[in-house]
Enzyme design. Structure first.
Site, PDB file in Angstrom:
ATOM      1  N   ASN A 148       0.813  -1.231   0.000  1.00 29.68           N
ATOM      2  CA  ASN A 148       0.000   0.000   0.000  1.00 29.68           C
ATOM      3  C   ASN A 148       0.843   1.277   0.000  1.00 29.68           C
ATOM      4  OD1 ASN A 148       0.758  -0.438   2.661  1.00 29.68           O
ATOM      5  ND2 ASN A 148      -1.142   0.343   3.523  1.00 29.68           N
ATOM      6  N   GLU A 247       4.224  -3.437  12.659  1.00 32.26           N
ATOM      7  CA  GLU A 247       3.182  -2.437  12.405  1.00 32.26           C
ATOM      8  C   GLU A 247       2.058  -3.183  11.703  1.00 32.26           C
ATOM      9  OE1 GLU A 247       0.866  -0.321  10.471  1.00 32.26           O
ATOM     10  OE2 GLU A 247       2.506   0.642   9.375  1.00 32.26           O
ATOM     11  N   LEU A 248       0.997  -3.468  12.468  1.00 27.84           N
ATOM     12  CA  LEU A 248      -0.008  -4.428  11.990  1.00 27.84           C
ATOM     13  C   LEU A 248      -1.342  -3.750  11.699  1.00 27.84           C
ATOM     14  CD1 LEU A 248       1.027  -7.231  14.536  1.00 27.84           C
ATOM     15  CD2 LEU A 248       1.936  -6.770  12.253  1.00 27.84           C
ATOM     16  N   CYS A 281      -3.332   1.503   6.847  1.00 24.24           N
ATOM     17  CA  CYS A 281      -3.606   0.915   8.168  1.00 24.24           C
ATOM     18  C   CYS A 281      -4.195   1.951   9.115  1.00 24.24           C
ATOM     19  CB  CYS A 281      -2.322   0.387   8.790  1.00 24.24           C
ATOM     20  SG  CYS A 281      -1.564  -0.854   7.791  1.00 24.24           S
ATOM     21  N   GLU A 455       8.169   3.957  14.222  1.00 20.06           N
ATOM     22  CA  GLU A 455       8.891   4.325  13.001  1.00 20.06           C
ATOM     23  C   GLU A 455       8.806   5.829  12.825  1.00 20.06           C
ATOM     24  OE1 GLU A 455       8.958   0.457  10.328  1.00 20.06           O
ATOM     25  OE2 GLU A 455       7.048   1.496  10.152  1.00 20.06           O
TER      26      GLU A 455
HETATM   27  C1  SIN Z   1       0.255   2.163   6.628  1.00 14.85           C
HETATM   28  O1  SIN Z   1      -0.811   2.101   6.069  1.00 14.85           O
HETATM   29  O2  SIN Z   1       0.768   1.152   7.109  1.00 14.85           O
HETATM   30  C2  SIN Z   1       1.049   3.436   6.767  1.00 14.85           C
HETATM   31  C3  SIN Z   1       0.314   4.643   6.487  1.00 14.85           C
HETATM   32  C4  SIN Z   1       1.098   5.893   6.752  1.00 14.85           C
HETATM   33  O3  SIN Z   1       2.317   5.895   6.942  1.00 14.85           O
HETATM   34  O4  SIN Z   1       0.462   6.931   6.801  1.00 14.85           O
END
Ligand code: SIN
Length: 477
Positions: A148, A247-248, A281, A455
């Site tokens: 993504n 990161e789930l 996410c 992160e």
């Molecule tokens: C993600 O969907 O895992 C990351 C989204 C973001 O960094 O904004």
């Protein structure tokens, strides 16, 4: 290979018998690339381990300069990187350009953080002793990244790993390996040693996961992806007690109180829910809207959704693109159908979508209740389910009633409530009167089954460093 963006790919990346990459907007083939098997990945990890010592021995300034050169090349090649990303992921060009900037910002940030990996001098507990802590690179790292955000999810792992003095091997998502390989190419051109950072696509993802989890020289694994796969990695990596960052999945609530600035809430909702066609996410997964503004919010949101242009990401650069695959578009459609069968209904008229390709119309769903699958499963698509609530305690109960804990959003003008809700939400990140929280300067990460580890920010560098505590005795005068 006609598209000029393909020039970012080195000839050795291609292999007609390898991994086929297709454009989700029309199913056309973009490229076929080399895929690595378990034995080859083991060799790549061995070489990364051999390369890391010379890199760690360089000064922080030398490492920083190489990262800065990589950042500069990413900026120079931003258009080509964005185009590759659009071709392989369907993400519209404007969003892809935005992601290249976001990805490059991690490299820039960690080029700066590389020089600030300070240890400590701690006042000792006894005379004649001194206590210091050193921060040292964890060693060889491995990363498994999602489709993504094909670039940003790599740079926010590789940037800090290299800044800390580690080596790192990345298995990119099988659906979007092209921009990842282009990124590796630019890193090597910028002076990152060839074996220190490798992008290794693998058709058989679980084989790559097994190598990373069992190779004794992999000291840390960073994974962004589903909670289901995160749990498998955690279990497999336990045997060698590897360090992990996970990161789930998420199930972000987006709470709108009666006193919210509705225009701003609708802006935030659009940015949060429909970014990347709802495939992030941290996307708002369910809208909890207080009864007093429910109808007005739905009306304004529906009008904005109806105006979205849906189509191919190259021809429709500022609109909404396809989902990543037909399978995903069908999965989202099934969730909507199931919710409708249980009493939810579509608000307004959804925009037209192309007949071919992995498209799903963006839409607002009202009458959603907490027992529906769409209210507790991660949708990963452009659907905004709206749940009506009456008071703050009900909103908090619904918002926290999930095993996930990645991101949450709240819109309210009441200062005391902003703090109360912000503190009461069991999430790793909270946006207050803002729907876009992602930035390289802040510590991105979740709690509960959304994982652990951060992160971005200085915390992102700490994930790739061990603390060594040293006591120096015998210093009596
Ligand atoms: C993600 O969907 O895992 C990351 C989204 C973001 O960094 O904004």
């Amino acid at each position: 290979m006609t598209d000029p963006a393909m020039q970012l790919l080195r000839p050795e990346y291609l292999d007609a018998t390898g991994l086929k990459v297709t454009n989700p907007a029309d199913g056309s083939e973009v490229a076929t690339i080399r895929s690595y098997n378990g034995a080859e990945l083991t060799g790549i990890v061995d070489r990364a381990e051999a390369a890391r010592h010379e890199w760690a021995a360089r000064t922080a300034k030398e490492r920083s300069d190489v990262l800065r050169a990589w950042y500069n090349l990413m900026c120079i090649e931003a258009d080509a990187l964005a185009r590759l990303m659009t071709l392989e992921s369907g993400k519209p060009l404007d969003e892809a350009r935005g992601e290249v900037k976001y990805a490059a910002a991690f490299v820039e940030w960690f080029s700066e953080e590389a020089r600030r990996a300070y240890g400590e001098v701690i006042p000792p507990h006894a005379a004649g002793k001194r206590i210091v802590t050193l921060r040292q690179p964890v060693g060889t790292c491995a990363a498994i990244t999602p489709w993504n955000f094909p670039l940003a999810m790599i740079t926010r792992k590789v940037g800090p790993a290299l800044a800390a003095g580690c080596s790192i091997v990345v298995k990119p998502a099988a659906l979007t390996p092209l921009s990842a390989l282009a990124l590796e190419n630019l890193a090597h051109q910028a002076g990152v040693p060839q074996d220190l950072f490798r992008v290794a696509p693998a058709i058989r993802s679980s084989e790559a996961g097994d190598v990373f989890c069992t190779h004794p020289m992999v000291r840390k694994i960073s994974f962004t992806g589903s909670t289901e796969v995160g749990k498998v990695i955690m279990a497999k990596a336990a045997d060698q007690v590897k360090r992990l960052s996970l990161e789930l999945g998420g199930n972000a609530p987006f709470i709108v109180f009666d006193d919210a600035d509705l225009d701003s809430a609708v802006d935030g909702a659009m940015a949060s829910r429909f970014r990347n066609a709802g495939q992030t996410c941290v996307c708002a997964n369910r809208f909890l809207v207080q009864a007093g503004v429910h109808d007005a919010f739905v009306e304004r949101l529906t009008a904005r959704v109806a105006a979205l242009q849906v189509g191919d990401g190259v021809e429709n650069p500022s609109g909404m693109g396809p989902l990543i695959s037909d399978k995903d578009a069908n999965r989202v459609a099934d969730l909507v159908k199931e919710a409708e069968a249980q009493g939810a209904s579509k608000a307004g008229k959804a925009p037209a979508i192309p007949e071919q390709g992995a498209f799903h119309a963006p839409l607002v769903l009202t009458g959603v209740t907490t027992d529906m699958a769409i209210a507790h499963e991660e949708i990963f698509g452009p659907v905004a389910p709206v749940i009506r609530f009456t008071d703050e305690s009900e909103a908090m109960r619904i918002a926290n009633d999930t095993p996930f804990g990645l991101a949450a959003y709240v819109y309210t003008a009441d200062f005391a409530r902003q703090w109360r809700v912000m503190e009461g939400l069991e999430y790793g990140m909270v946006g207050v009167n803002d729907g876009l929280i992602s930035t390289e300067v802040a510590p991105f990460g979740g709690v509960k089954e959304s994982g652990f580890g951060r992160e971005g920010s200085s915390h992102g560098l700490a994930e790739y460093m061990n603390i060594k505590y040293c006591l120096i005795g015998g210093l009596e005068r």
